[in-house]
Scaffold this active site. Structure first.
Site, PDB file in Angstrom:
ATOM      1  N   THR A 131       0.817  -1.210   0.000  1.00 55.39           N
ATOM      2  CA  THR A 131       0.000   0.000   0.000  1.00 55.39           C
ATOM      3  C   THR A 131       0.854   1.265   0.000  1.00 55.39           C
ATOM      4  O   THR A 131       1.982   1.247   0.510  1.00 55.39           O
ATOM      5  CB  THR A 131      -0.905  -0.005   1.259  1.00 55.39           C
ATOM      6  OG1 THR A 131      -1.491   1.287   1.420  1.00 55.39           O
ATOM      7  CG2 THR A 131      -0.103  -0.301   2.526  1.00 55.39           C
ATOM      8  N   ASP A 132       0.285   2.356  -0.502  1.00 56.82           N
ATOM      9  CA  ASP A 132       0.989   3.648  -0.437  1.00 56.82           C
ATOM     10  C   ASP A 132       1.006   4.203   0.993  1.00 56.82           C
ATOM     11  O   ASP A 132       1.719   5.163   1.276  1.00 56.82           O
ATOM     12  CB  ASP A 132       0.347   4.666  -1.393  1.00 56.82           C
ATOM     13  CG  ASP A 132      -1.111   4.969  -1.075  1.00 56.82           C
ATOM     14  OD1 ASP A 132      -1.704   4.292  -0.205  1.00 56.82           O
ATOM     15  OD2 ASP A 132      -1.680   5.894  -1.696  1.00 56.82           O
ATOM     16  N   GLU A 133       0.217   3.593   1.903  1.00 56.09           N
ATOM     17  CA  GLU A 133       0.135   4.132   3.265  1.00 56.09           C
ATOM     18  C   GLU A 133       1.457   3.978   4.021  1.00 56.09           C
ATOM     19  O   GLU A 133       1.668   4.634   5.038  1.00 56.09           O
ATOM     20  CB  GLU A 133      -1.037   3.481   4.009  1.00 56.09           C
ATOM     21  CG  GLU A 133      -2.341   3.728   3.263  1.00 56.09           C
ATOM     22  CD  GLU A 133      -3.611   3.334   3.999  1.00 56.09           C
ATOM     23  OE1 GLU A 133      -3.608   3.311   5.233  1.00 56.09           O
ATOM     24  OE2 GLU A 133      -4.600   3.036   3.313  1.00 56.09           O
ATOM     25  N   TYR A 156      -1.826  -0.448  10.858  1.00 54.46           N
ATOM     26  CA  TYR A 156      -1.921  -1.142   9.562  1.00 54.46           C
ATOM     27  C   TYR A 156      -0.723  -0.819   8.686  1.00 54.46           C
ATOM     28  O   TYR A 156      -0.028  -1.716   8.186  1.00 54.46           O
ATOM     29  CB  TYR A 156      -3.230  -0.748   8.844  1.00 54.46           C
ATOM     30  CG  TYR A 156      -3.243  -1.088   7.363  1.00 54.46           C
ATOM     31  CD1 TYR A 156      -3.214  -2.418   6.928  1.00 54.46           C
ATOM     32  CD2 TYR A 156      -3.281  -0.075   6.393  1.00 54.46           C
ATOM     33  CE1 TYR A 156      -3.215  -2.725   5.564  1.00 54.46           C
ATOM     34  CE2 TYR A 156      -3.281  -0.379   5.031  1.00 54.46           C
ATOM     35  CZ  TYR A 156      -3.248  -1.705   4.624  1.00 54.46           C
ATOM     36  OH  TYR A 156      -3.247  -2.000   3.276  1.00 54.46           O
ATOM     37  N   LYS A 160       2.382  -3.165   7.214  1.00 48.40           N
ATOM     38  CA  LYS A 160       2.683  -3.352   5.786  1.00 48.40           C
ATOM     39  C   LYS A 160       4.107  -2.874   5.477  1.00 48.40           C
ATOM     40  O   LYS A 160       4.811  -3.482   4.674  1.00 48.40           O
ATOM     41  CB  LYS A 160       1.675  -2.589   4.909  1.00 48.40           C
ATOM     42  CG  LYS A 160       0.253  -3.127   4.942  1.00 48.40           C
ATOM     43  CD  LYS A 160       0.080  -4.527   4.367  1.00 48.40           C
ATOM     44  CE  LYS A 160       0.301  -4.612   2.887  1.00 48.40           C
ATOM     45  NZ  LYS A 160      -0.088  -5.953   2.348  1.00 48.40           N
TER      46      LYS A 160
HETATM   47  P1  NAD Z   1      -9.327  -7.657   2.055  1.00 45.52           P
HETATM   48  O1  NAD Z   1      -9.365  -7.343   3.519  1.00 45.52           O
HETATM   49  O2  NAD Z   1     -10.544  -7.418   1.233  1.00 45.52           O
HETATM   50  O3  NAD Z   1      -8.918  -9.182   1.843  1.00 45.52           O
HETATM   51  C1  NAD Z   1      -7.902  -9.799   2.573  1.00 45.52           C
HETATM   52  C2  NAD Z   1      -7.940 -11.292   2.293  1.00 45.52           C
HETATM   53  O4  NAD Z   1      -6.858 -11.907   3.030  1.00 45.52           O
HETATM   54  C3  NAD Z   1      -9.237 -11.967   2.752  1.00 45.52           C
HETATM   55  O5  NAD Z   1      -9.689 -12.865   1.758  1.00 45.52           O
HETATM   56  C4  NAD Z   1      -8.824 -12.721   4.016  1.00 45.52           C
HETATM   57  O6  NAD Z   1      -9.585 -13.892   4.251  1.00 45.52           O
HETATM   58  C5  NAD Z   1      -7.361 -13.064   3.705  1.00 45.52           C
HETATM   59  N1  NAD Z   1      -6.572 -13.252   4.932  1.00 45.52           N
HETATM   60  C6  NAD Z   1      -6.493 -12.410   6.001  1.00 45.52           C
HETATM   61  N2  NAD Z   1      -5.699 -12.953   6.953  1.00 45.52           N
HETATM   62  C7  NAD Z   1      -5.241 -14.143   6.456  1.00 45.52           C
HETATM   63  C8  NAD Z   1      -4.391 -15.160   6.958  1.00 45.52           C
HETATM   64  N3  NAD Z   1      -3.826 -15.059   8.172  1.00 45.52           N
HETATM   65  N4  NAD Z   1      -4.134 -16.236   6.177  1.00 45.52           N
HETATM   66  C9  NAD Z   1      -4.698 -16.339   4.942  1.00 45.52           C
HETATM   67  N5  NAD Z   1      -5.536 -15.434   4.432  1.00 45.52           N
HETATM   68  C10 NAD Z   1      -5.808 -14.342   5.175  1.00 45.52           C
HETATM   69  O7  NAD Z   1      -8.075  -6.843   1.492  1.00 45.52           O
HETATM   70  P2  NAD Z   1      -7.925  -6.057   0.112  1.00 45.52           P
HETATM   71  O8  NAD Z   1      -8.475  -4.709   0.264  1.00 45.52           O
HETATM   72  O9  NAD Z   1      -8.360  -6.931  -1.006  1.00 45.52           O
HETATM   73  O10 NAD Z   1      -6.320  -5.903   0.069  1.00 45.52           O
HETATM   74  C11 NAD Z   1      -5.518  -6.931  -0.485  1.00 45.52           C
HETATM   75  C12 NAD Z   1      -4.058  -6.518  -0.386  1.00 45.52           C
HETATM   76  O11 NAD Z   1      -3.854  -5.299  -1.086  1.00 45.52           O
HETATM   77  C13 NAD Z   1      -3.615  -6.259   1.058  1.00 45.52           C
HETATM   78  O12 NAD Z   1      -2.306  -6.756   1.202  1.00 45.52           O
HETATM   79  C14 NAD Z   1      -3.637  -4.739   1.189  1.00 45.52           C
HETATM   80  O13 NAD Z   1      -2.674  -4.306   2.118  1.00 45.52           O
HETATM   81  C15 NAD Z   1      -3.292  -4.319  -0.227  1.00 45.52           C
HETATM   82  N6  NAD Z   1      -3.833  -3.025  -0.661  1.00 45.52           N
HETATM   83  C16 NAD Z   1      -5.165  -2.730  -0.535  1.00 45.52           C
HETATM   84  C17 NAD Z   1      -5.666  -1.516  -1.011  1.00 45.52           C
HETATM   85  C18 NAD Z   1      -7.134  -1.178  -0.950  1.00 45.52           C
HETATM   86  O14 NAD Z   1      -7.527  -0.073  -1.359  1.00 45.52           O
HETATM   87  N7  NAD Z   1      -8.003  -2.056  -0.490  1.00 45.52           N
HETATM   88  C19 NAD Z   1      -4.793  -0.597  -1.600  1.00 45.52           C
HETATM   89  C20 NAD Z   1      -3.432  -0.922  -1.701  1.00 45.52           C
HETATM   90  C21 NAD Z   1      -2.972  -2.148  -1.245  1.00 45.52           C
HETATM   91  P1  TYD Z   2     -10.824   3.684   4.069  1.00 51.02           P
HETATM   92  O1  TYD Z   2     -11.788   3.204   3.028  1.00 51.02           O
HETATM   93  O2  TYD Z   2     -10.870   3.075   5.425  1.00 51.02           O
HETATM   94  O3  TYD Z   2      -9.363   3.565   3.423  1.00 51.02           O
HETATM   95  P2  TYD Z   2      -7.938   4.114   3.986  1.00 51.02           P
HETATM   96  O4  TYD Z   2      -8.068   4.480   5.411  1.00 51.02           O
HETATM   97  O5  TYD Z   2      -7.068   2.901   3.819  1.00 51.02           O
HETATM   98  O6  TYD Z   2      -7.573   5.251   3.099  1.00 51.02           O
HETATM   99  O7  TYD Z   2     -11.018   5.257   4.241  1.00 51.02           O
HETATM  100  C1  TYD Z   2     -10.903   6.144   3.143  1.00 51.02           C
HETATM  101  C2  TYD Z   2     -11.055   7.542   3.685  1.00 51.02           C
HETATM  102  O8  TYD Z   2     -12.400   7.715   4.172  1.00 51.02           O
HETATM  103  C3  TYD Z   2     -10.159   7.831   4.889  1.00 51.02           C
HETATM  104  O9  TYD Z   2      -9.709   9.188   4.824  1.00 51.02           O
HETATM  105  C4  TYD Z   2     -11.069   7.663   6.095  1.00 51.02           C
HETATM  106  C5  TYD Z   2     -12.433   8.062   5.554  1.00 51.02           C
HETATM  107  N1  TYD Z   2     -13.596   7.359   6.169  1.00 51.02           N
HETATM  108  C6  TYD Z   2     -14.669   8.108   6.654  1.00 51.02           C
HETATM  109  O10 TYD Z   2     -14.694   9.352   6.615  1.00 51.02           O
HETATM  110  N2  TYD Z   2     -15.734   7.426   7.200  1.00 51.02           N
HETATM  111  C7  TYD Z   2     -15.764   6.058   7.272  1.00 51.02           C
HETATM  112  O11 TYD Z   2     -16.760   5.487   7.800  1.00 51.02           O
HETATM  113  C8  TYD Z   2     -14.656   5.315   6.753  1.00 51.02           C
HETATM  114  C9  TYD Z   2     -14.636   3.814   6.813  1.00 51.02           C
HETATM  115  C10 TYD Z   2     -13.605   6.024   6.206  1.00 51.02           C
END
Ligand code: NAD
Ligand code: TYD
Length: 350
Positions: A131-133, A156, A160
């Site tokens: 993630t960019d975070e 989080y 990461k």
């Molecule tokens: P998500 O929470 O939707 O899915 C996570 C998956 O991992 C689930 O299917 C869960 O069952 C599985 N999991 C969790 N713990 C586990 C364990 N101990 N063993 C096996 N499986 C396990 O997450 P997402 O949003 O799809 O993100 C996927 C990846 O991309 C993550 O690594 C996250 O850090 C990264 N990422 C997400 C975003 C975003 O916007 N959602 C952006 C950048 C990077």
């Molecule tokens: P989120 O979807 O949790 O992603 P991330 O924290 O990884 O960027 O949140 C996106 C943005 O929205 C973040 O600035 C927090 C804000 N947010 C709210 O204002 N209300 C909410 O209920 C949630 C879940 C997020």
């Protein structure tokens, strides 16, 4: 010759399910193994369209269970790993950081070790999806690049960042062929409604309050999930070993502006009076340590591998909203059971 085995971890989650479906459909000659423990965020309903494909297999496994993971990696040739399994929600990490250390840090090291020890590392790579975070927060100006120093602010992002460092360390120390990408916020279908957009869509549908943190002025750079999956495909096959790529949508939105836009579109789609859903907006206590702004400079990926976002935001946003409206059963299933308890504990105090 038998097909190459590629493990995709976290393939039942939001982004992982898009990646698994892409690989299963595009690469009939690869055997795709989805390794996922099915936490609250993992859902096999995300994968119904490929579950019977001959080149697909699901293995329920917790990546922190080193015994089980090692046994699996030694039971057959594993050529590559695309690692997405993670605890992914910042708010949950603030409540329970240990789970994030376990899955995101320990789980990643367990996988690295298994691939190093048993994997056919000359025929694939270990790709860590991050993630960019990890870069912390931006002010009004500038963008994150591959050179930005790490400065994670939430449990989080700290977990990461730590896992990114372990992946790099396995490259430097053991010459494990690794690649890392750091992506901005994704939007699209099948996202668990703890994250901003599906949570707001679900609440608008049910005419519940829309909890905007602080003043809603924080900025996120939104990328269509399928464009992220396309970038992952490109980087897995063409990215340079040992390198990092940042991925983003070049599409910054203040949270409050995005919620207003969502309300307007949903009023139209749900045949409500224009302005009705905006009345549900409620400003609530800000997230602790809330990063102000994320934005990505993805020029390395664009120049070196020819990737750029393919879907205009307006189009992807409408498609996303339509998907949640049309897939009522999916949303009902994931918001039944423990979701209500989670929502109460997070949002009841305002
Ligand atoms: P998500 O929470 O939707 O899915 C996570 C998956 O991992 C689930 O299917 C869960 O069952 C599985 N999991 C969790 N713990 C586990 C364990 N101990 N063993 C096996 N499986 C396990 O997450 P997402 O949003 O799809 O993100 C996927 C990846 O991309 C993550 O690594 C996250 O850090 C990264 N990422 C997400 C975003 C975003 O916007 N959602 C952006 C950048 C990077
Ligand atoms: P989120 O979807 O949790 O992603 P991330 O924290 O990884 O960027 O949140 C996106 C943005 O929205 C973040 O600035 C927090 C804000 N947010 C709210 O204002 N209300 C909410 O209920 C949630 C879940 C997020």
């Amino acid at each position: 010759m038998s097909a190459k085995n590629i493990i995709i971890t976290g393939g039942a989650g939001f982004i992982g399910s898009h990646v698994v479906k892409r690989f299963v459909k595009n690469y009939p000659d690869l055997h795709i193994i989805n390794m996922d423990s099915l936490t609250y965020a993992g859902n096999l309903e995300n994968l119904t369209e490929i579950e019977l494909a001959p080149n697909y297999e699901f293995i329920r496994m917790d990546i922190t269970d080193s015994h089980a993971v090692n046994a699996f990696f030694s039971s057959r040739p594993i050529h590559g790993v695309i690692h997405l399994a993670a605890e992914s929600h910042v708010d949950r990490s603030i409540v329970n950081p240990i789970e994030f250390v376990m899955t995101n840090v320990v789980g990643t090291v367990v996988l690295l070790n298994a691939y190093k020890t048993f994997g056919h590392t000359d025929q694939g790579r270990f790709y860590h999806v991050s993630t960019d975070e990890v870069y912390g927060t931006l002010g009004d100006e500038g963008k994150f690049t591959e050179q930005t120093p790490y400065q994670p602010n939430s449990p989080y992002s700290a977990s990461k960042a730590s896992s990114d460092h372990f992946v790099r360390a396995y490259y430097e120390t053991y010459h494990l062929p690794i690649v890392i990408s750091n992506c901005s916020n994704n939007y699209g279908s099948h996202q668990f409604p703890e994250k901003l957009l599906p949570l707001m869509i679900h609440n608008i549908k049910n005419k519940n309050p829309l909890p905007v943190y602080g003043k809603g002025e924080n900025v996120r750079d939104w990328l269509w999930v399928e464009d992220h999956a396309r970038a992952i495909e490109k980087i897995y096959f063409e990215g340079k070993v040992g390198e990092t790529y940042t991925i983003g949508g070049n599409n910054e939105w203040k949270n409050i502006d995005l919620v207003y836009k969502l309300c307007e579109i949903m009023d139209r789609k749900l045949h409500r009076d224009l302005g009705e859903s905006c009345k549900l907006i409620t400003f609530v206590t800000d997230r602790k340590g809330h990063d102000f702004r994320y934005a990505i400079d993805a020029s390395k990926l664009e120049k070196e591998l020819g990737w750029k976002p393919s879907v205009a935001f307006d189009q992807g946003f409408e498609k996303t909203i339509d998907w949640y409206i049309e897939n009522k059963n999916w949303l009902d299933h994931v918001t039944s059971g423990s979701y209500t308890a989670y929502y109460e504990s997070m949002y009841s105090k305002g």
